[in-house]
Design a protein around this motif. Structure first.
Motif, PDB file in Angstrom:
ATOM      1  N   ARG A  44       0.815  -1.219   0.000  1.00  0.00           N
ATOM      2  CA  ARG A  44       0.000   0.000   0.000  1.00  0.00           C
ATOM      3  C   ARG A  44       0.846   1.265   0.000  1.00  0.00           C
ATOM      4  NH1 ARG A  44      -5.188   0.520   1.489  1.00  0.00           N
ATOM      5  NH2 ARG A  44      -4.639   2.270   2.855  1.00  0.00           N
ATOM      6  N   GLU A  45       2.088   1.181   0.458  1.00  0.00           N
ATOM      7  CA  GLU A  45       2.965   2.345   0.396  1.00  0.00           C
ATOM      8  C   GLU A  45       3.284   2.739  -1.042  1.00  0.00           C
ATOM      9  OE1 GLU A  45       6.419   1.390   2.611  1.00  0.00           O
ATOM     10  OE2 GLU A  45       5.430   1.448   4.578  1.00  0.00           O
ATOM     11  N   LYS A  46       3.187   1.762  -1.959  1.00  0.00           N
ATOM     12  CA  LYS A  46       3.575   2.005  -3.354  1.00  0.00           C
ATOM     13  C   LYS A  46       2.381   2.214  -4.286  1.00  0.00           C
ATOM     14  CE  LYS A  46       8.001   1.353  -2.558  1.00  0.00           C
ATOM     15  NZ  LYS A  46       9.038   2.397  -2.789  1.00  0.00           N
ATOM     16  N   VAL A  47       1.265   1.563  -3.997  1.00  0.00           N
ATOM     17  CA  VAL A  47       0.118   1.632  -4.909  1.00  0.00           C
ATOM     18  C   VAL A  47      -1.157   1.867  -4.104  1.00  0.00           C
ATOM     19  CG1 VAL A  47       1.191   0.153  -6.638  1.00  0.00           C
ATOM     20  CG2 VAL A  47      -0.237  -0.877  -4.854  1.00  0.00           C
ATOM     21  N   ASP A  48      -2.175   2.355  -4.790  1.00  0.00           N
ATOM     22  CA  ASP A  48      -3.485   2.582  -4.188  1.00  0.00           C
ATOM     23  C   ASP A  48      -4.297   1.296  -4.307  1.00  0.00           C
ATOM     24  OD1 ASP A  48      -5.775   3.590  -3.130  1.00  0.00           O
ATOM     25  OD2 ASP A  48      -6.343   4.754  -4.900  1.00  0.00           O
ATOM     26  N   TRP A  49      -4.196   0.475  -3.298  1.00  0.00           N
ATOM     27  CA  TRP A  49      -4.878  -0.818  -3.295  1.00  0.00           C
ATOM     28  C   TRP A  49      -5.289  -1.142  -1.872  1.00  0.00           C
ATOM     29  CZ3 TRP A  49      -3.059  -5.703  -1.288  1.00  0.00           C
ATOM     30  CH2 TRP A  49      -3.864  -6.788  -1.628  1.00  0.00           C
ATOM     31  N   SER A  50      -6.471  -1.688  -1.699  1.00  0.00           N
ATOM     32  CA  SER A  50      -6.969  -1.975  -0.355  1.00  0.00           C
ATOM     33  C   SER A  50      -7.558  -3.373  -0.295  1.00  0.00           C
ATOM     34  CB  SER A  50      -8.027  -0.948   0.063  1.00  0.00           C
ATOM     35  OG  SER A  50      -9.138  -1.012  -0.808  1.00  0.00           O
ATOM     36  N   ILE A  51      -7.693  -3.860   0.920  1.00  0.00           N
ATOM     37  CA  ILE A  51      -8.254  -5.178   1.197  1.00  0.00           C
ATOM     38  C   ILE A  51      -9.549  -4.992   1.975  1.00  0.00           C
ATOM     39  CG2 ILE A  51      -7.934  -7.324   2.500  1.00  0.00           C
ATOM     40  CD1 ILE A  51      -4.972  -7.162   1.879  1.00  0.00           C
ATOM     41  N   ASN A  52     -10.569  -5.704   1.578  1.00  0.00           N
ATOM     42  CA  ASN A  52     -11.843  -5.669   2.302  1.00  0.00           C
ATOM     43  C   ASN A  52     -11.733  -6.576   3.528  1.00  0.00           C
ATOM     44  OD1 ASN A  52     -14.484  -5.563   3.170  1.00  0.00           O
ATOM     45  ND2 ASN A  52     -15.285  -6.833   1.509  1.00  0.00           N
ATOM     46  N   MET A  53     -11.532  -5.965   4.695  1.00  0.00           N
ATOM     47  CA  MET A  53     -11.468  -6.727   5.939  1.00  0.00           C
ATOM     48  C   MET A  53     -12.825  -6.616   6.634  1.00  0.00           C
ATOM     49  SD  MET A  53      -7.623  -6.121   7.451  1.00  0.00           S
ATOM     50  CE  MET A  53      -7.816  -7.556   8.522  1.00  0.00           C
ATOM     51  N   PHE A  54     -13.644  -7.615   6.407  1.00  0.00           N
ATOM     52  CA  PHE A  54     -15.005  -7.582   6.935  1.00  0.00           C
ATOM     53  C   PHE A  54     -15.041  -8.189   8.341  1.00  0.00           C
ATOM     54  CE2 PHE A  54     -14.352 -11.234   4.178  1.00  0.00           C
ATOM     55  CZ  PHE A  54     -14.775 -12.314   4.946  1.00  0.00           C
ATOM     56  N   LEU A  55     -16.192  -8.030   8.988  1.00  0.00           N
ATOM     57  CA  LEU A  55     -16.343  -8.501  10.362  1.00  0.00           C
ATOM     58  C   LEU A  55     -16.229 -10.018  10.449  1.00  0.00           C
ATOM     59  CD1 LEU A  55     -19.360  -6.378  11.637  1.00  0.00           C
ATOM     60  CD2 LEU A  55     -17.006  -6.250  12.453  1.00  0.00           C
ATOM     61  N   ASP A  56     -15.635 -10.483  11.539  1.00  0.00           N
ATOM     62  CA  ASP A  56     -15.518 -11.924  11.733  1.00  0.00           C
ATOM     63  C   ASP A  56     -16.885 -12.569  11.945  1.00  0.00           C
ATOM     64  OD1 ASP A  56     -13.789 -14.352  12.297  1.00  0.00           O
ATOM     65  OD2 ASP A  56     -14.912 -14.235  14.185  1.00  0.00           O
ATOM     66  N   CYS A  57     -17.831 -11.841  12.523  1.00  0.00           N
ATOM     67  CA  CYS A  57     -19.165 -12.425  12.702  1.00  0.00           C
ATOM     68  C   CYS A  57     -19.834 -12.646  11.349  1.00  0.00           C
ATOM     69  CB  CYS A  57     -20.017 -11.555  13.613  1.00  0.00           C
ATOM     70  SG  CYS A  57     -20.438  -9.933  12.949  1.00  0.00           S
ATOM     71  N   GLU A  58     -19.474 -11.862  10.335  1.00  0.00           N
ATOM     72  CA  GLU A  58     -19.980 -12.104   8.991  1.00  0.00           C
ATOM     73  C   GLU A  58     -19.363 -13.376   8.404  1.00  0.00           C
ATOM     74  OE1 GLU A  58     -20.971  -8.075   6.773  1.00  0.00           O
ATOM     75  OE2 GLU A  58     -18.971  -7.963   7.652  1.00  0.00           O
ATOM     76  N   ARG A  59     -18.089 -13.597   8.696  1.00  0.00           N
ATOM     77  CA  ARG A  59     -17.461 -14.851   8.250  1.00  0.00           C
ATOM     78  C   ARG A  59     -18.173 -16.055   8.868  1.00  0.00           C
ATOM     79  NH1 ARG A  59     -14.247 -18.510  10.547  1.00  0.00           N
ATOM     80  NH2 ARG A  59     -14.077 -17.268  12.448  1.00  0.00           N
ATOM     81  N   ARG A  60     -18.517 -15.933  10.136  1.00  0.00           N
ATOM     82  CA  ARG A  60     -19.182 -17.047  10.811  1.00  0.00           C
ATOM     83  C   ARG A  60     -20.591 -17.270  10.279  1.00  0.00           C
ATOM     84  NH1 ARG A  60     -16.475 -18.620  15.526  1.00  0.00           N
ATOM     85  NH2 ARG A  60     -14.664 -17.314  15.970  1.00  0.00           N
ATOM     86  N   ASN A  61     -21.075 -16.365   9.466  1.00  0.00           N
ATOM     87  CA  ASN A  61     -22.369 -16.560   8.829  1.00  0.00           C
ATOM     88  C   ASN A  61     -22.282 -17.554   7.677  1.00  0.00           C
ATOM     89  OD1 ASN A  61     -24.396 -15.743   6.547  1.00  0.00           O
ATOM     90  ND2 ASN A  61     -25.297 -14.941   8.446  1.00  0.00           N
ATOM     91  N   PHE A  62     -21.156 -17.599   6.948  1.00  0.00           N
ATOM     92  CA  PHE A  62     -21.082 -18.482   5.786  1.00  0.00           C
ATOM     93  C   PHE A  62     -20.204 -19.709   5.990  1.00  0.00           C
ATOM     94  CE2 PHE A  62     -17.782 -15.252   4.842  1.00  0.00           C
ATOM     95  CZ  PHE A  62     -16.696 -16.053   4.517  1.00  0.00           C
ATOM     96  N   VAL A  63     -19.577 -19.849   7.160  1.00  0.00           N
ATOM     97  CA  VAL A  63     -18.861 -21.081   7.494  1.00  0.00           C
ATOM     98  C   VAL A  63     -19.217 -21.494   8.919  1.00  0.00           C
ATOM     99  CG1 VAL A  63     -16.918 -20.773   5.916  1.00  0.00           C
ATOM    100  CG2 VAL A  63     -16.809 -19.781   8.209  1.00  0.00           C
ATOM    101  N   LYS A  64     -19.192 -22.773   9.149  1.00  0.00           N
ATOM    102  CA  LYS A  64     -19.442 -23.325  10.473  1.00  0.00           C
ATOM    103  C   LYS A  64     -18.172 -23.998  10.957  1.00  0.00           C
ATOM    104  CE  LYS A  64     -22.312 -26.733  12.885  1.00  0.00           C
ATOM    105  NZ  LYS A  64     -23.393 -27.763  12.710  1.00  0.00           N
ATOM    106  N   GLN A  65     -17.698 -23.590  12.103  1.00  0.00           N
ATOM    107  CA  GLN A  65     -16.415 -24.080  12.604  1.00  0.00           C
ATOM    108  C   GLN A  65     -16.601 -25.354  13.409  1.00  0.00           C
ATOM    109  OE1 GLN A  65     -13.800 -21.042  13.834  1.00  0.00           O
ATOM    110  NE2 GLN A  65     -12.528 -22.345  15.108  1.00  0.00           N
ATOM    111  N   VAL A  66     -15.717 -26.324  13.151  1.00  0.00           N
ATOM    112  CA  VAL A  66     -15.698 -27.573  13.904  1.00  0.00           C
ATOM    113  C   VAL A  66     -14.317 -27.744  14.508  1.00  0.00           C
ATOM    114  CG1 VAL A  66     -17.457 -28.673  12.480  1.00  0.00           C
ATOM    115  CG2 VAL A  66     -15.068 -28.893  11.839  1.00  0.00           C
ATOM    116  N   TYR A  67     -14.171 -28.755  15.326  1.00  0.00           N
ATOM    117  CA  TYR A  67     -12.894 -28.987  15.988  1.00  0.00           C
ATOM    118  C   TYR A  67     -11.935 -29.733  15.066  1.00  0.00           C
ATOM    119  CZ  TYR A  67     -15.204 -27.722  20.372  1.00  0.00           C
ATOM    120  OH  TYR A  67     -15.875 -27.055  21.357  1.00  0.00           O
ATOM    121  N   HIS A  68     -10.621 -29.570  15.353  1.00  0.00           N
ATOM    122  CA  HIS A  68      -9.627 -30.385  14.668  1.00  0.00           C
ATOM    123  C   HIS A  68      -9.804 -31.852  15.059  1.00  0.00           C
ATOM    124  CE1 HIS A  68      -7.535 -27.034  12.912  1.00  0.00           C
ATOM    125  NE2 HIS A  68      -7.335 -26.466  14.083  1.00  0.00           N
ATOM    126  N   ARG A  69      -9.294 -32.730  14.223  1.00  0.00           N
ATOM    127  CA  ARG A  69      -9.515 -34.164  14.432  1.00  0.00           C
ATOM    128  C   ARG A  69      -8.962 -34.644  15.760  1.00  0.00           C
ATOM    129  NH1 ARG A  69      -7.372 -39.205  13.685  1.00  0.00           N
ATOM    130  NH2 ARG A  69      -5.309 -38.298  13.454  1.00  0.00           N
TER     131      ARG A  69
END
Length: 539
Positions: free
Chosen positions: A456-481
């Motif tokens: 970002r220091e060199k170019v005009d570019w950004s990342i969409n960092m959305f809320l983690d609760c929104e991420r939890r809307n489209f994935v369901k987390q389970v435990y490791h094996r």
């Protein structure tokens, strides 16, 4: 006289009773009237607040006490002064929640001016509960899969400055003293190479793994079967990818996937030989179909690292090296189950916001220094390596997160999902991000911000960092094996009633003995026969 006195007493008593009951009735009527007025006023106030378009009002009027959930902390940290992160307040963040006007600088000409989700307002999180005290999902406005696909841009997102990106190839990489880390798979890039990779030009050549071999997956140290490689060269608008190395997770079947997505979007799961053998013995996988549900299983041979988690970073960050002809990809860690259609996810987090890269931020931590301490406390990596990495970044100018970085809302991602378009600038970003993971620790949350900020220091570019609760809307987390294997059996099994214990001999049941012996005090031949019969039956 006696009769008249008694009649007068009866009249006076009846008058007093009527007067007393009348007062009680009046009091009850007054109380009921007051309750009705309070109910009407309360209903009016609630309806007025719920219909208000200003989401800040509904959030700030909530009384988040000391028993906050992580999600409520995430929300209040941006809107109230009751959080440890009270310096982070960003109305920019909430534009993305309200609708499609988030971060849109130049809307694509193919999209209509009015988006169906424009009127969507983000409700406050549910209150904390005993059954679900941890992070909670929040509502997200999705289009239908058909409508979402119609919003796919016809042309790629314009890559700022960088137009042509190539990758360094070296059949005999040698570890240099000044490289201070790295691997043979990554080519041991020097510090000079690292500095040059952040100097954005129109044409660039950078280290990006796979430095050996004729093509990624062929004698590169991350080898894929010869019959699979042509399949990776096919063109796809969208793919979904994940990986399991070291039998670390159990495959989760995606749900709520439209028929259109099932036909057009391939789901790829990369596994090592150890996990491949485990799948053959424990699932429906066979070498003939090479599938488990929707997932197309790709077996990787000669993995370059002994650390299974570090091997998983190769397909996670270098997916564009393996799939040269793909426009968009959705990465999902194997510990997550996808529960929303990929077209809907891409429309919500990329196309609607005119973004080329989207990732959720951590639900609690925004600062890399805090994340490093949390990793040390949880023993995610050895402390010396974490300290060395953070000290290196500190000398390069990495500072704690403050509101001076706005519109950047966090320096720490929750990197288990990545939504991206494969264009030169995003490919460069994941290349230099992988190089940091290859050089330092495998904790990609620690190296995300330095890679992003240097670009970002060199170019005009950004990342969409959305809320983690929104991420939890489209994935369901389970435990490791390993956690699932060590978990105690569910409570339901402990509620099974044990079989009744055998009764001791000679115990009285309803006044009768369980043995054939005569009880003292019992007389009569007939009674004696009944006891004897009972004894024979019990025996």
């Amino acid at each position: 006289m006696l009769t008249s006195n008694s009649k007068e007493k009866e009249r006076s008593l009846s008058f007093l009773c009527c007067w007393y009951l009348g007062r009680r009735r009046v009091a009850m009527l007054l109380l009921l009237s007051l309750a009705f007025v309070v109910f009407v006023l309360g209903s009016y106030t609630i309806n007025k607040e719920s219909n208000s378009p200003n989401i800040h009002q509904s959030i700030e009027t909530m009384d988040f006490g000391s028993n906050q959930t992580p999600i409520s902390r995430e929300l209040t940290s941006f809107h109230t002064g009751n959080s440890n992160n009270d310096h982070i307040r960003d109305s920019f963040m909430w534009n993305g929640i309200r609708g499609s006007d988030v971060d849109i600088i130049h809307p694509p000409p193919s999209l209509p001016s009015h988006h169906p989700c424009d009127g969507f307002s983000f409700p406050p999180p549910p209150p904390p509960g005993l059954r679900r005290p941890g992070p909670r999902p929040c509502p997200v406005c999705y289009l239908s899969p058909e409508e979402a696909l119609a919003h796919m841009p016809k042309h790629p997102f314009e890559s700022p400055v960088l137009k042509n990106l190539s990758y360094i190839h070296d059949e005999s990489p040698v570890k240099r003293e000044e490289s201070q880390g790295g691997s043979e798979f990554g080519g041991y890039p020097s510090l000079e190479h690292r500095t040059n990779s952040f100097d954005i030009k129109e044409s660039m050549a950078v280290h990006c793994g796979f430095v050996k071999g004729t093509k990624p997956g062929h004698h590169t140290g991350f080898d894929i079967d010869e019959d699979i490689l042509p399949e990776l060269d096919q063109f796809h608008d969208v793919i979904v990818a994940s990986a399991i190395f070291g039998k670390y997770d159990i495959i989760q079947e995606p749900v709520n996937i439209s028929e259109m997505a099932r036909k057009n979007i391939p789901f790829y799961m990369f596994v090592d030989e150890e996990t491949h053998l485990y799948l053959k013995n424990t699932s429906s996988y066979t070498d003939d179909n090479k599938r488990v549900g929707l997932w197309r299983i790709i077996v990787v041979h000669n993995v370059p690292y002994t650390d299974a988690r570090r091997n998983g970073k190769i397909p996670k960050l270098l997916l564009h090296r393996l799939f040269l002809n793909v426009r968009y990809s959705v990465w999902v860690d194997a510990k997550l189950q996808l529960v929303v259609d990929p077209y809907q996810i891409l429309e919500r987090f990329l196309w609607r916001t005119n973004s080329s890269f989207a990732i959720s931020r951590h639900y609690r931590r925004f600062d890399v220094y805090e994340e490093a301490e949390a990793n040390k406390a949880a023993r995610k990596y050895d402390n010396a390596s974490i300290d060395y990495q953070i000290e290196f970044y500190k000398k390069e100018g990495l500072t704690p997160y403050t509101e001076a970085k706005l519109p950047i809302t966090s320096d720490v991602p929750e990197g288990c999902t990545i939504i991206r378009e494969h264009i030169p600038i995003t490919n460069l970003f994941t290349c230099v991000w992988f190089n940091e993971v290859d050089r330092f620790t495998s904790r990609d949350q620690l190296s995300f911000a330095i890679a992003r900020d240097k670009i970002r220091e060199k170019v005009d570019w950004s990342i969409n960092m959305f809320l983690d609760c929104e991420r939890r809307n489209f994935v369901k987390q389970v435990y490791h094996r390993d956690i699932l294997m060590n978990m105690k059996p569910p409570r339901a099994s402990s509620r099974v009633l044990p079989e009744p214990l055998p009764l001791p001999r000679g115990k009285l049941i309803s006044g009768r003995a369980t043995t054939g012996k005569k009880i003292p005090g019992q007389r009569g031949r007939r009674r004696h026969r009944k006891v004897s019969a009972g004894g024979r039956n019990m025996r």
